[in-house]
Design a protein around this motif. Structure first.
Motif, PDB file in Angstrom:
ATOM      1  N   ASP A 124      23.078  -8.676 -23.143  1.00 40.12           N
ATOM      2  CA  ASP A 124      22.103  -8.635 -22.045  1.00 40.12           C
ATOM      3  C   ASP A 124      22.370  -9.731 -21.018  1.00 40.12           C
ATOM      4  O   ASP A 124      21.446 -10.362 -20.502  1.00 40.12           O
ATOM      5  CB  ASP A 124      20.674  -8.767 -22.585  1.00 40.12           C
ATOM      6  N   ASN A 125      23.640  -9.941 -20.713  1.00 36.42           N
ATOM      7  CA  ASN A 125      24.024 -10.974 -19.761  1.00 36.42           C
ATOM      8  C   ASN A 125      24.616 -10.302 -18.523  1.00 36.42           C
ATOM      9  O   ASN A 125      25.786  -9.924 -18.514  1.00 36.42           O
ATOM     10  CB  ASN A 125      25.044 -11.922 -20.400  1.00 36.42           C
ATOM     11  N   PRO A 126      23.819 -10.141 -17.467  1.00 34.99           N
ATOM     12  CA  PRO A 126      24.304  -9.373 -16.315  1.00 34.99           C
ATOM     13  C   PRO A 126      25.523  -9.989 -15.631  1.00 34.99           C
ATOM     14  O   PRO A 126      26.418  -9.266 -15.184  1.00 34.99           O
ATOM     15  CB  PRO A 126      23.091  -9.334 -15.373  1.00 34.99           C
ATOM     16  N   ALA A 127      25.574 -11.309 -15.525  1.00 37.98           N
ATOM     17  CA  ALA A 127      26.741 -11.925 -14.880  1.00 37.98           C
ATOM     18  C   ALA A 127      28.010 -11.636 -15.674  1.00 37.98           C
ATOM     19  O   ALA A 127      29.064 -11.312 -15.101  1.00 37.98           O
ATOM     20  CB  ALA A 127      26.514 -13.431 -14.742  1.00 37.98           C
ATOM     21  N   LEU A 128      27.937 -11.748 -16.995  1.00 41.56           N
ATOM     22  CA  LEU A 128      29.092 -11.438 -17.851  1.00 41.56           C
ATOM     23  C   LEU A 128      29.493  -9.982 -17.695  1.00 41.56           C
ATOM     24  O   LEU A 128      30.685  -9.656 -17.534  1.00 41.56           O
ATOM     25  CB  LEU A 128      28.744 -11.750 -19.306  1.00 41.56           C
TER      26      LEU A 128
END
Length: 487
Positions: free
Chosen positions: A24-28
């Protein structure tokens, strides 16, 4: 001029901050979706988020970064550690690798927001694209506004609007593999010295930071304490809370994942829906604090209600020291402060009790208490810390009125009836019967003798008389109310 083929091959920088997770890490996710090599980096910037990190926070950061680094290494992209000015270190990586894009999850605290904006503008002017995402909140500040278009200042309508409007992003588990650039210099985290050693007052911390531990803590909460959360959260001798606050602060869990797990537990009959709603309201309070701080950045060191900046605080260093050491003579207060020192955490009900005692019994400025919590809490969060202290002080948005003054003895008797919490953290009182453990000064001499308690020797007498302190606090409140009208 850079050709399209060269641009397509250029790596991208993934700048980790307080999003120390893969799921749930949008930047990643957006960085990996480019199909280009990804350079994950964490920069230890002395400026931090505008104030130096507390010792307890640094302890957690050390362990969380080690967990993140291990998880990234398993996927082929070790975490690059750099120390120094954030913009300077990013430019250094760009120079070393030819990266032309920086991905990050946004920070919304005033200093960090302004710093990130300035960095993004400067890099963009130099042809480096900066892409920011919301990876820490249910909804970014400015997205939940009143009908008049302004920020909410009252919690309940904010919560209702937030839960009605905000939509959870799709759940993502994180990539199985990440292409990267090899051979980059990286600091040795041991050399950062994030774990203080003189004194090693953090040696007894019983926490496991990191994303995997955060997921385990969430499962433990939804499988147990959530069932009776509304009651258990008020009793410090019990494991009735979630213990997720530090995991959320450091971004080891996305708040939406927590909410979805709680709702699922209710839907499957593992917890009453009312208990799930009660806990979700606490997540919404965290959100309220973040939105308030973003809209009103002055509240880090000024009262949200301006009249409270004229409050006649006392410069009571002896009282403050007694409070920090858990030597006030009020057992529930002392237990809480000792728990904080020993574990880097304090039960939420007791946080309110000790804060009320400092601000209202001792008339010590809430900012001194907030600074102490900032240094000693593993979950020290600027928005939450400031908002909660101002709530107790009566000076914040939708705050508890100042004239609501906790009686520390009554609070102990109500929420630690058997005295088990006090016995754990104030062992010199462990032999006192429940009837007297929250008011040892009132115990008959023979009871004190049998419990081997000598007031003033083994345990201090109360440093203030609560009844007199309450009258003094109300008089101070009346004084600022009168001065407001005199103006």
């Amino acid at each position: 001029m850079t050709t399209k083929a060269e641009a397509d091959a250029a790596p991208v920088i993934l700048w980790f901050r307080r999003d120390l997770r893969l799921a749930d890490n949008p930047a990643l996710n957006h960085a990996v979706a480019t199909g280009r090599p990804v350079i994950p980096v964490y920069i230890l910037d002395g400026a931090g988020d505008g104030r130096a990190r507390g010792e307890a926070s640094l302890w957690w950061l050390d362990k969380s970064l080690r967990a993140l680094s291990a998880a990234l290494s398993e996927r082929g992209a070790p975490l690059v550690l750099r120390r120094g000015d954030s913009e300077g270190q990013i430019r250094r990586l760009i120079s070393e690798t030819g990266a032309d894009t920086v991905f990050m999850n946004r920070l919304f605290e005033p200093y960090a927001w302004a710093r990130d904006r300035d960095i993004a503008h400067a890099l963009t002017d130099d042809g480096v694209e900066c892409r920011g995402f919301n990876g820490s909140l249910m909804s970014p500040p400015g997205s939940v506004l009143t009908g008049a278009g302004g920020p909410y200042k009252v919690f309940t309508p904010f919560k209702n609007a937030l839960l009605a409007r905000a939509e959870p992003p799709p759940h993502t588990t994180g990539p199985r593999s990440i292409a990267t650039v090899s051979g980059l210099d990286s600091d040795d985290i041991d050399a950062w010295g994030l774990h203080p050693r003189r004194p090693d007052w953090l040696g007894g911390f019983d926490w496991t930071p990191g994303e995997a531990a955060a997921v385990e803590a969430l499962h433990a909460f939804t499988g147990g304490p959530l069932k009776t959360y509304s009651v258990g959260r008020d009793h410090p001798a019990e494991v009735g809370g979630s213990r997720l606050s530090a995991h959320l602060h450091w971004g080891e869990l996305h708040p939406w994942r927590v909410i979805q797990a709680v709702r699922k537990a209710a839907d499957e009959g593992r917890a009453p829906p009312a208990e799930a709603d009660k806990f979700i309201a606490e997540i919404a309070w965290r959100e309220f604090s973040a939105h308030l701080l973003h809209a009103f950045p002055q509240i880090t060191d000024r009262a949200f209600r301006p009249e409270y900046d004229a409050f006649p605080w006392l410069d009571d260093n002896a009282g403050f020291t007694a409070w920090t050491r858990g030597l006030t003579g009020y057992p529930i207060v002392d237990a809480g402060m000792r728990q904080l020192w020993a574990t880097g955490w304090m039960h939420n009900r007791v946080r309110m009790i000790v804060a009320s005692f400092l601000v209202k019994d001792l008339l010590i400025d809430w900012r001194r208490g907030e600074a102490w919590f900032w240094d000693t809490l593993v979950d020290a969060d600027l928005a939450n810390n400031v908002q909660n202290w101002q709530w107790v002080a009566g000076s914040g948005a939708d705050a508890s009125p100042f004239f609501r003054i906790f009686n520390p003895t009554a609070q102990g008797e109500r929420f630690d009836r058997s005295g088990d919490y006090v016995r754990r953290w104030v062992p010199e009182l462990k032999a006192l019967p429940p009837k007297w453990i929250h008011a040892p000064w009132a115990a008959p001499s023979e009871v004190l003798r049998d419990a081997r308690v000598r007031l003033g020797h083994d345990y201090p007498r109360p440093i203030v008389d609560h009844a007199q302190a309450r009258d003094r606090a109300l008089a101070a409140l009346k004084a600022i109310a009168n001065s407001k009208y005199d103006d």
